[in-house]
Design a protein around this motif. Structure first.
Motif, PDB file in Angstrom:
ATOM      1  N   MET A   1      53.659 -29.848  38.460  1.00 39.78           N
ATOM      2  CA  MET A   1      52.832 -29.727  39.655  1.00 39.78           C
ATOM      3  C   MET A   1      52.717 -31.011  40.455  1.00 39.78           C
ATOM      4  O   MET A   1      52.427 -30.967  41.631  1.00 39.78           O
ATOM      5  N   GLY A   2      52.947 -32.124  39.776  1.00 35.49           N
ATOM      6  CA  GLY A   2      52.895 -33.388  40.495  1.00 35.49           C
ATOM      7  C   GLY A   2      53.846 -33.378  41.666  1.00 35.49           C
ATOM      8  O   GLY A   2      53.529 -33.808  42.754  1.00 35.49           O
ATOM      9  N   ILE A   4      54.880 -30.845  43.340  1.00 34.97           N
ATOM     10  CA  ILE A   4      54.418 -29.990  44.432  1.00 34.97           C
ATOM     11  C   ILE A   4      53.332 -30.694  45.228  1.00 34.97           C
ATOM     12  O   ILE A   4      53.340 -30.710  46.454  1.00 34.97           O
ATOM     13  N   THR A   5      52.447 -31.326  44.508  1.00 37.94           N
ATOM     14  CA  THR A   5      51.396 -32.036  45.215  1.00 37.94           C
ATOM     15  C   THR A   5      52.006 -33.105  46.115  1.00 37.94           C
ATOM     16  O   THR A   5      51.633 -33.236  47.270  1.00 37.94           O
ATOM     17  N   LEU A   8      53.431 -32.089  49.276  1.00 36.27           N
ATOM     18  CA  LEU A   8      52.488 -31.711  50.301  1.00 36.27           C
ATOM     19  C   LEU A   8      51.705 -32.895  50.856  1.00 36.27           C
ATOM     20  O   LEU A   8      50.841 -32.744  51.694  1.00 36.27           O
ATOM     21  N   VAL A  12      48.331 -33.958  54.338  1.00 35.51           N
ATOM     22  CA  VAL A  12      46.917 -34.199  54.125  1.00 35.51           C
ATOM     23  C   VAL A  12      46.262 -34.867  55.313  1.00 35.51           C
ATOM     24  O   VAL A  12      45.272 -34.378  55.841  1.00 35.51           O
ATOM     25  N   LEU A  13      46.848 -35.958  55.748  1.00 34.18           N
ATOM     26  CA  LEU A  13      46.136 -36.710  56.773  1.00 34.18           C
ATOM     27  C   LEU A  13      45.931 -35.932  58.073  1.00 34.18           C
ATOM     28  O   LEU A  13      44.846 -35.983  58.643  1.00 34.18           O
ATOM     29  N   GLY A  15      45.197 -33.083  58.431  1.00 30.08           N
ATOM     30  CA  GLY A  15      44.127 -32.123  58.226  1.00 30.08           C
ATOM     31  C   GLY A  15      42.748 -32.746  58.332  1.00 30.08           C
ATOM     32  O   GLY A  15      41.751 -32.059  58.331  1.00 30.08           O
ATOM     33  N   VAL A  16      42.689 -34.048  58.384  1.00 30.58           N
ATOM     34  CA  VAL A  16      41.386 -34.710  58.406  1.00 30.58           C
ATOM     35  C   VAL A  16      40.972 -34.915  59.857  1.00 30.58           C
ATOM     36  O   VAL A  16      41.703 -35.492  60.640  1.00 30.58           O
TER      37      VAL A  16
ATOM     38  N   ASN B 285      46.877 -24.287  39.593  1.00 24.89           N
ATOM     39  CA  ASN B 285      46.971 -25.363  40.584  1.00 24.89           C
ATOM     40  C   ASN B 285      47.914 -24.970  41.723  1.00 24.89           C
ATOM     41  O   ASN B 285      47.606 -25.145  42.906  1.00 24.89           O
ATOM     42  N   MET B 286      49.050 -24.371  41.329  1.00 29.50           N
ATOM     43  CA  MET B 286      50.016 -23.973  42.356  1.00 29.50           C
ATOM     44  C   MET B 286      49.440 -22.867  43.249  1.00 29.50           C
ATOM     45  O   MET B 286      49.650 -22.844  44.456  1.00 29.50           O
ATOM     46  N   VAL B 289      47.252 -24.317  45.800  1.00 26.94           N
ATOM     47  CA  VAL B 289      48.040 -24.904  46.899  1.00 26.94           C
ATOM     48  C   VAL B 289      48.449 -23.802  47.875  1.00 26.94           C
ATOM     49  O   VAL B 289      48.350 -23.952  49.099  1.00 26.94           O
ATOM     50  N   ASP B 316      46.126 -33.381  39.342  1.00 23.00           N
ATOM     51  CA  ASP B 316      46.486 -32.704  40.593  1.00 23.00           C
ATOM     52  C   ASP B 316      45.409 -31.719  41.012  1.00 23.00           C
ATOM     53  O   ASP B 316      45.164 -31.519  42.205  1.00 23.00           O
ATOM     54  N   LEU B 319      42.764 -33.638  42.823  1.00 23.70           N
ATOM     55  CA  LEU B 319      43.206 -34.019  44.169  1.00 23.70           C
ATOM     56  C   LEU B 319      43.218 -32.802  45.106  1.00 23.70           C
ATOM     57  O   LEU B 319      42.774 -32.875  46.262  1.00 23.70           O
ATOM     58  N   ASN B 320      43.718 -31.699  44.570  1.00 21.62           N
ATOM     59  CA  ASN B 320      43.807 -30.514  45.430  1.00 21.62           C
ATOM     60  C   ASN B 320      42.430 -29.957  45.776  1.00 21.62           C
ATOM     61  O   ASN B 320      42.248 -29.371  46.838  1.00 21.62           O
ATOM     62  N   ARG B 323      41.439 -31.787  48.713  1.00 21.89           N
ATOM     63  CA  ARG B 323      42.189 -31.291  49.884  1.00 21.89           C
ATOM     64  C   ARG B 323      41.568 -30.001  50.403  1.00 21.89           C
ATOM     65  O   ARG B 323      41.386 -29.821  51.605  1.00 21.89           O
ATOM     66  N   LEU B 326      38.309 -30.665  52.128  1.00 23.21           N
ATOM     67  CA  LEU B 326      38.493 -31.250  53.459  1.00 23.21           C
ATOM     68  C   LEU B 326      38.953 -30.194  54.460  1.00 23.21           C
ATOM     69  O   LEU B 326      38.549 -30.200  55.618  1.00 23.21           O
ATOM     70  N   LEU B 359      43.366 -39.443  49.839  1.00 21.89           N
ATOM     71  CA  LEU B 359      42.354 -38.387  49.825  1.00 21.89           C
ATOM     72  C   LEU B 359      40.956 -38.981  49.750  1.00 21.89           C
ATOM     73  O   LEU B 359      40.016 -38.485  50.386  1.00 21.89           O
TER      74      LEU B 359
END
Lengths: 581, 470
Positions: A1-2, A4-5, A8, A12-13, A15-16, B285-286, B289, B316, B319-320, B323, B326, B359
């Motif tokens: 999953m790392g 995938i994160t 993406l 992120v930014l 979206g802020v 987690n996926m 996302v 993750d 962190l998600n 996200r 936010l 983040l």
């Protein structure tokens, strides 16, 4: 999953919300010649395959150690498949190597009666007695590996034991008694550590310590992993996506160390460290550190000479293989295999991955695995312990590999009682720096008696007959003591190299001059996987009957010459007693 | 004989023939299932059982055996796959496709020498299949057999002369022969440093430059490699991969869909996986996302709450969650505090992950703490010194909190280091407007107007704001 994160991240930014109205949504060289080719040395493939090179003698010599991984519960816990270490060196100071075996034990924490590490005293001629209790060296932690070095310059080798949990420094108080000084020394780190090495990073006459750390793992955070087909199995380090930085401790004297990992620059890179070997890879006089990482790029920490290290593996060509792939590095070695006076590196890897032979070309490394004959034979196995040792004393390094899977496969298992068991391998060194696999797997007669899940392999001459022997720790099985029975071995010599403090001069380089040629051998103990080896320098000489001279380059660059020497015996080289160059 | 009798006899003959055919098909060895089939993924187990029945009914059918072999191979049951292909070859020793598949399996089991020899047989049996020659060339090079590699490469070249794979293998051959200049020339002139396979090309360039003694150049090229493998057209392998079965395969497939932006498809697969194993944190987690990216951050927060209950230190996941929060834009104080604490913990464990600091910066900003936000941005910038987006964001954050000089310093610094970054010029003008520095704003606006890529609408807005300054 790392992954995938990370894929993406860039989303992120934007979206802020930013509250401002005006802001947007914001060569050419050939294989070097052989070092020398003795007229009658036992180096041909025919001779090599004639009879097994080792006889397994653990019962006969009194080693009754059985490794315990603590496996068998409903959940497979990652450390259960990784452990088992060994040190083979003269801890007593009587000239023959004693044996310290690192037990895994109980992952939930030791209980009364839990298995502990064990120390066996070599009483001469390779017969051992268990002196664990009286020596005070029976650490009960969940053990991985061990490093050797005389950290207090008293002439006796001390032990640093790596654990899943606090590591342990056992100071050798003489007469084979040890004292746990871990906490006071400040080296009782709690990470999951694997291989470790002592070396003098700043040439101040005191041995510093490098320690590989594997994965940021905890018992409570264990994952349930399975093979691609869904069989429950051990996780791989990638399952956790939790690599960690390695540790570096500077020896301040007085039995204290300072953790200088951050100041030295080690926090710049993280990895899944399993193997370490030290040496001056670029010839600048400072000792560098090579780390084999599991499923990540290897690190080559270049010693800047000012207490800082920079990872130059990527630039110098030993981070990944010739295809650009990071491999599952386990054990590692560094020797001048091709006789051009610099240190070549070998990393052994996971099944279906070739070994990685990184030939030192002076300014860089070249992945020459195929060229030295290591592209194929070891691929079916998962290799851990490893040693470049001249078993037949013909002047060429042979190669021993201790193997055992980390994942169940769908092929027929070697042993019905251990799906991870694999035979070990022996390669005979040939002229031109090539290796041929011996038809006797692991140098022993065929059969299942000596097929287990092997981990650490340590090397030394346990019976003092001039032939290098091997000790292998096997997961949930007895340890092998492999006595060298190579027929018609060549001549040999062995050098104990002591610095001004009277301790083994780890990092010193020897150039052994024979018949107009020079063989480079370094003083080192840390190589293989989770192992510490006899730091005395053994050299096979074939038919050569005398050694003209030995030049020693001490850590720091000072050089001295010693000799001549007779062959087939031990010698001591003390700093200051040679002829200064 | 009447017409009816003829039909009856014909039917009997057909029936006898059919029965004989069926009897023939049901004769011969029956494949054994894997010894521990009960431990396999239930979907895969079902698939294997279906294929075993199919082979049992058609024991002399090469396609049936091959398909069973492919199911095994696609799911990493290599020993079982090899036995299927070997069975076919015991009856059809020159079946090029089965030889190819057996060679791949032998390679994956680690026996490269045998794999190469099997692949050679495959290539000779089916000489028109280019992928066999390519693999033969690569494996020969891996085993140090340069001339055999070169010969196989020529066979592949004759079949597919324009395939970039051929040029990559050419480079490999040049490197094996220690001809770095040739390798560099092939890479640069052959367009191998562009396109999807460029990272592999850069890795080879790194090796070539190193061999040529250019260590700095090697380091630069190494940084552009990403560990990807050489990919080439091999329809037989692609066909095999279709047989990946089971929840693990579904999860892998979902991962590929997520990376390709097909979130709805991925979501469907993940929901199936989670129905089987609700505690599968990676799938949770996926799935979160997918929900975030499909515009439902609230659902993502619910999923991540479940995940973090199972694994409170899931990096993750932590962190998600931030996200999602936010994106959601509002949450009660307790949720925000919990998210903040989890992120803090994640950063304690992995302080060198810049995504976490990014983040944190956004979260601090959303919580109305610009100084803390800037502090987090500084950490991210230290880890990603080349990232201009964080530096821009830091400029705007300074501007938002009214620290005009600091904002100007950041935007002007960016203009200096990245003059191509028009946004930095916008930031400078905006800051001057907010600071009420009319003269400087006019000069900066004039400079900005000269830039061809400046958005005219925003320029007009700024011009109006500048005109309003005294």
């Amino acid at each position: 999953m790392g992954t995938i994160t990370r894929a993406l991240d860039s989303r992120v930014l934007p979206g802020v919300a930013i509250a401002l109205a005006l802001a947007p949504g914001c060569g050419g060289s050939s294989t070097p010649p052989p070092v020398y080719e003795p007229a009658n040395s036992a180096n041909s493939a025919d001779e090599a395959s004639g009879s097994p090179w080792f006889r397994e003698v653990h019962e006969e010599v009194g080693i009754d150690f059985v490794h315990v991984s603590d496996a068998g519960g409903a959940l497979r816990r990652f450390p259960e498949i990784m452990g088992g270490g060994a040190a083979l060196a003269d801890l007593e100071g009587d000239g023959d190597p004693d044996l310290y075996l690192v037990q895994s034990g109980e992952l939930d924490g030791p209980a009364p009666g839990s298995p502990v590490n064990r120390l066996f005293r070599n009483g001469g001629a390779g017969r051992f007695t268990d002196i664990t209790e009286e020596s005070g060296s029976g650490d009960p932690g969940y053990g991985m590996g061990v490093a050797l070095g005389d950290v207090d310059n008293d002439g006796a080798l001390d032990l640093y034991v790596t654990n899943v949990g606090p590591n342990v420094l056992l100071l050798n108080r003489g007469a084979l008694t040890f004292e746990d000084r871990s906490e006071r020394a400040g080296v009782d780190q709690r990470a999951w550590s694997t291989s470790a090495a002592f070396f003098d990073l700043d040439v101040d006459g005191r041995l510093d310590l490098f320690c590989c750390n594997y994965v940021d793992w905890s018992l409570g955070g264990e994952l349930a992993c399975s093979t691609a087909a869904g069989r429950p199995d051990y996780c791989s380090p990638n399952s956790y996506d939790a690599p960690v930085a390695d540790s570096l401790y500077r020896n301040e004297g007085g039995g204290r160390f300072t953790d200088v990992s951050a100041a030295a620059g080690l926090f710049a890179r993280r990895g899944n460290g399993l193997g370490v070997v030290c040496g001056d890879f670029d010839g600048d006089g400072a000792i560098d550190i090579f780390v084999a990482n599991d499923q990540m790029e290897n690190h080559l920490w270049h010693n800047g000479g000012d207490g800082t290290f920079t990872d130059i593996a990527g630039a110098s060509g030993c981070a990944v293989d010739q295809h650009g792939q990071p491999k599952a590095g386990m054990g590692t070695l560094a020797e001048d295999v091709d006789g051009d006076d610099d240190l070549d590196v070998l990393v052994v890897n996971l099944r279906a991955q070739a070994d990685s032979f990184f030939r030192n070309e002076g300014a860089y490394f070249n992945d020459d695995t195929a060229a030295v004959g290591l592209g194929g034979a070891s691929r079916p196995f998962t290799r851990f312990g490893v040693g470049w040792v001249d078993f037949n004393n013909d002047g060429f390094f042979d190669l021993y590999q201790a193997n055992g899977r980390v994942a169940i496969s769908s092929e027929l298992h070697a042993r019905s009682d251990d799906p991870y068991a694999e035979p070990n391998l022996l390669f005979t060194g040939q002229s031109g720096g090539r290796f041929d696999v011996s038809e006797h797997e692991g140098g022993v007669p065929s059969g299942l008696e000596l097929v287990h899940t092997s981990r650490a392999a340590a090397f030394g001459d346990i019976d003092g007959d001039g032939g290098m022997d091997v000790v292998v720790v096997n997961r949930d099985a007895f340890a092998y003591v492999l006595r060298n029975v190579v027929p018609d071995r060549g001549h040999w010599a062995r050098f104990r190299v002591l610095d001004g403090n009277g301790r083994d001069a780890l990092g010193a380089e020897l150039r052994i001059e024979i018949e107009g040629r020079s063989l480079r051998r370094d003083v080192k103990s840390a190589y293989s996987y989770c192992a510490a080896n006899d730091p005395r320098v053994h050299v096979g000489l074939g038919d050569v009957a005398n050694i003209r001279r030995v030049r020693v380059r001490w850590p720091g660059g000072r050089e001295e010459s010693f000799g001549p020497f007779e062959v087939d015996r031990d010698h001591i080289l003390r700093a200051g007693e040679g002829t200064e160059r | 004989m009447s017409r009816r009798s003829i039909l009856v006899v014909a039917a009997l003959l057909l029936s006898a023939g059919g029965g004989g055919y069926l009897a023939y098909q049901r004769a011969g060895p029956m494949p054994k299932p894997p010894a521990d089939i009960e431990t396999l993924d239930p979907l895969l187990r079902r698939r294997i059982e279906q294929e075993l029945v199919r082979v049992g009914n058609r024991r002399r059918s090469t396609p049936a055996w091959r398909r069973l072999g492919m199911v095994y191979e696609a799911n990493a049951l290599y020993g079982d796959a090899a036995r299927c292909y070997e069975h076919i070859l015991s009856e059809r020793p020159n079946d090029g496709e089965s030889l190819h598949r057996l060679a791949r399996v032998q390679e994956r089991m680690g026996d490269l020498s045998r794999a190469r020899s099997t692949m050679e047989r495959s290539a000779l049996a089916e000489p028109g299949y280019a992928a066999s020659w390519c693999r033969l060339a690569l494996w020969s090079l891996d085993l140090g057999e340069h001339e055999a590699g070169a010969a196989a490469l020529e066979k592949a070249r004759a079949l597919t002369p324009d395939d970039p794979t051929i040029h990559f293998i050419d480079v490999r051959l040049a490197l094996a022969r220690r001809s770095p200049d040739t390798a560099i020339s092939l890479l640069e002139r052959g367009g191998l440093l562009e396109g999807a396979q460029a990272p592999y090309g850069f890795h080879l360039l790194s090796n070539a430059r190193r061999q040529a003694g250019d260590i700095e150049g090697a380091a630069a090229a190494h940084a552009k490699g990403d560990g990807s493998r050489l990919r080439f057209s091999d329809p037989w392998t692609q066909e095999m991969q279709r047989w990946q079965t089971g929840y693990a395969a579904m999860r892998r497939s979902a991962g590929r869909h997520v990376l390709a932006g097909r979130f709805a498809v991925a979501q469907q697969l993940l929901e199936q996986v989670l129905a089987e194993d609700p505690l599968d944190v990676r799938s949770l987690n996926m799935l979160a996302v997918c929900r975030i990216e499909q515009g439902d951050p609230g659902a993502a927060m619910e999923i991540l709450t479940r995940l973090l209950a199972i694994d409170p230190v899931h990096h993750d996941g932590a962190l998600n969650f931030v996200r999602a929060l936010l994106r959601h834009g509002s949450a009660d104080g307790e949720v925000s505090r919990a998210a903040f604490e989890r992120l803090q913990r994640a950063l304690e464990l992995r302080p060198s992950e810049s995504m976490g600091w990014r983040l944190m910066a956004s979260l601090e900003e959303a919580l109305g703490r610009p100084d803390e936000s800037l502090e987090a941005m500084e950490r991210a910038m230290a880890l990603e010194p080349a990232a201009t987006d964080i530096r821009l964001k830091a400029g705007y954050t300074e501007l938002k909190k009214g620290a005009f000089d600091d904002a100007l310093e950041r935007f002007r610094g960016l203009k200096e280091t990245h003059p191509e970054l028009t946004e930095a010029w916008f930031g400078e003008v905006a800051t001057l407007v907010y600071a009420g520095r009319a003269s400087a704003a006019r000069t900066a606006l004039e400079e900005l107007s000269q830039r061809s890529d400046a958005d005219p609408e925003r320029l007009a807005q700024l011009a109006s704001a500048v005109a309003g300054l005294r």
